[in-house]
Design an enzyme around this catalytic site. Structure first.
Site, PDB file in Angstrom:
ATOM      1  N   GLY A   1      49.107  79.200  68.984  1.00 35.04           N
ATOM      2  CA  GLY A   1      49.123  78.482  70.257  1.00 35.04           C
ATOM      3  C   GLY A   1      50.362  77.626  70.479  1.00 35.04           C
TER       4      GLY A   1
ATOM      5  N   GLU B   1      39.827  80.013  67.361  1.00 40.43           N
ATOM      6  CA  GLU B   1      39.233  79.096  68.348  1.00 40.43           C
ATOM      7  C   GLU B   1      37.707  79.154  68.319  1.00 40.43           C
ATOM      8  OE1 GLU B   1      41.640  80.540  71.589  1.00 40.43           O
ATOM      9  OE2 GLU B   1      43.386  79.803  70.483  1.00 40.43           O
TER      10      GLU B   1
ATOM     11  N   ASN C   1      45.020  89.136  72.415  1.00 42.56           N
ATOM     12  CA  ASN C   1      43.806  88.472  72.877  1.00 42.56           C
ATOM     13  C   ASN C   1      44.235  87.635  74.079  1.00 42.56           C
ATOM     14  OD1 ASN C   1      41.738  86.535  73.159  1.00 42.56           O
ATOM     15  ND2 ASN C   1      42.359  85.411  71.313  1.00 42.56           N
TER      16      ASN C   1
ATOM     17  N   HIS D   1      37.668  84.577  65.752  1.00 37.62           N
ATOM     18  CA  HIS D   1      38.987  84.046  66.109  1.00 37.62           C
ATOM     19  C   HIS D   1      39.019  82.547  65.785  1.00 37.62           C
ATOM     20  CE1 HIS D   1      42.197  82.416  68.651  1.00 37.62           C
ATOM     21  NE2 HIS D   1      42.785  83.566  68.403  1.00 37.62           N
TER      22      HIS D   1
ATOM     23  N   GLU E   1      45.547  85.024  60.882  1.00 36.99           N
ATOM     24  CA  GLU E   1      46.130  84.090  61.837  1.00 36.99           C
ATOM     25  C   GLU E   1      45.967  82.672  61.301  1.00 36.99           C
ATOM     26  OE1 GLU E   1      46.194  85.751  66.029  1.00 36.99           O
ATOM     27  OE2 GLU E   1      44.110  85.299  65.719  1.00 36.99           O
TER      28      GLU E   1
ATOM     29  N   SER F   1      51.784  82.730  66.970  1.00 33.06           N
ATOM     30  CA  SER F   1      53.142  82.504  67.486  1.00 33.06           C
ATOM     31  C   SER F   1      54.104  83.660  67.212  1.00 33.06           C
ATOM     32  CB  SER F   1      53.723  81.183  66.962  1.00 33.06           C
ATOM     33  OG  SER F   1      52.975  80.093  67.451  1.00 33.06           O
TER      34      SER F   1
ATOM     35  N   LYS G   1      42.511  85.456  75.581  1.00 32.36           N
ATOM     36  CA  LYS G   1      41.807  84.158  75.563  1.00 32.36           C
ATOM     37  C   LYS G   1      41.145  83.902  76.920  1.00 32.36           C
ATOM     38  CE  LYS G   1      44.947  82.691  72.019  1.00 32.36           C
ATOM     39  NZ  LYS G   1      45.530  81.641  71.238  1.00 32.36           N
TER      40      LYS G   1
END
Ligand code: PGA
Length: 264
Positions: free
Chosen positions: A176, A100, A10, A98, A170, A216, A12
């Site tokens: 991140g 976020e 992704n 996701h 995730e 990560s 982002k």
């Protein structure tokens, strides 16, 4: 040949049109020799790049997806993108929920469920992302959280769609720059929970659904993660955004998976 492995990223809110197209073309040329029977390679760039990406990149070698989608076909939904708009661009893969989207933009499991259903009904593959927060992990409720995200996210979804469903695990605390990667053992434990829940939700059809680990992933942990039972692929952020590095990560992970399958 072992099971098919999934590798994706992704992007982002990074990379504009020309950077995305260059990145995708480089990734395709780097990885062309790898049989697509062995891997499914997919990249999820930002909306504004989708048209150029679909026109200028050889999609036989990379599947291109969208980062989000509204469940409605059209209407008074300012700022949203509909399944019909994505289909018009030839997009048939959409990421839903996701971390976020859930934690920065406040999306709920119920909304993710509407998006999953809409994506599937429009013939698209739905990649549902799930994961517990650090606090939920601390309280020892990770499995409960994953189960409820799956049970609500896939509520009322017909098992006939199982071959168009992917799941990405995730953990929020692993994603991140400030994230800590999950240990391979912990990731494997949660993947077992996920596969069991998918079996419960979809019956036998649930066994077909791949579950990818993300958060990560990097060249130092990819090999140990991919060999875990129940981990069907790696959903990589930062470590994939350079085509040469992602290519090397994929090859190394494939090699480890092969060695592990040979030993079994
Ligand atoms: P990361 O991102 O690999 O940079 O932690 C993962 C993701 O958000 O999909």
């Amino acid at each position: 040949m072992g099971k098919k492995l999934y590798f994706g990223s992704n992007l982002k809110m990074y990379k504009g049109i020309s950077d995305t197209v260059d990145y995708l073309n480089k990734l395709v040329s780097n990885t062309k020799d790898i049989s697509r029977d062995e891997i499914e390679l997919f990249i999820i760039p930002s909306y504004t790049t989708l048209q150029s990406a679909t026109e200028k990149v050889d999609r036989e070698f990379v599947r291109i997806g969208a980062q989000n989608m509204c469940w409605e076909e059209q209407g008074q939904f300012t700022g949203e993108i509909s399944p019909l708009m994505l289909k018009e661009l030839g997009i048939d893969l959409v990421m839903i929920g996701h971390s976020e989207r859930r934690h920065v933009f406040g999306e709920s499991d119920i909304e993710e469920n509407k998006k999953v259903k809409s994506a599937l009904e429009h013939g698209m593959t739905a990649l549902l992302c799930i994961g517990e927060t650090a606090e939920q992990k601390e309280y020892g409720i990770s499995a409960e959280v994953l189960r409820s995200q799956l049970k609500i996210g896939f509520h009322d979804v017909d098992p006939k769609y199982a071959d168009k469903i992917w799941v990405a695990y995730e953990p929020v605390w692993s994603i991140g720059v400030n994230g800590t990667p999950a240990s391979p053992e912990y990731a494997a434990e949660m993947h077992e929970v996920i596969h069991m829940a998918l079996r419960e939700i979809f019956g036998e059809a649930g066994d077909k659904i791949p579950a990818l680990y993300g958060g990560s992933v990097n060249p130092g942990n990819a090999d140990a993660l991919i060999v875990q039972p129940g981990i069907d692929g790696l959903f990589t952020g930062r470590a994939a955004w350079d085509a040469d590095k992602f290519d090397a990560l994929i090859r190394s992970a494939m090699e480890s998976a092969k060695k592990c399958a040979d030993k079994a």
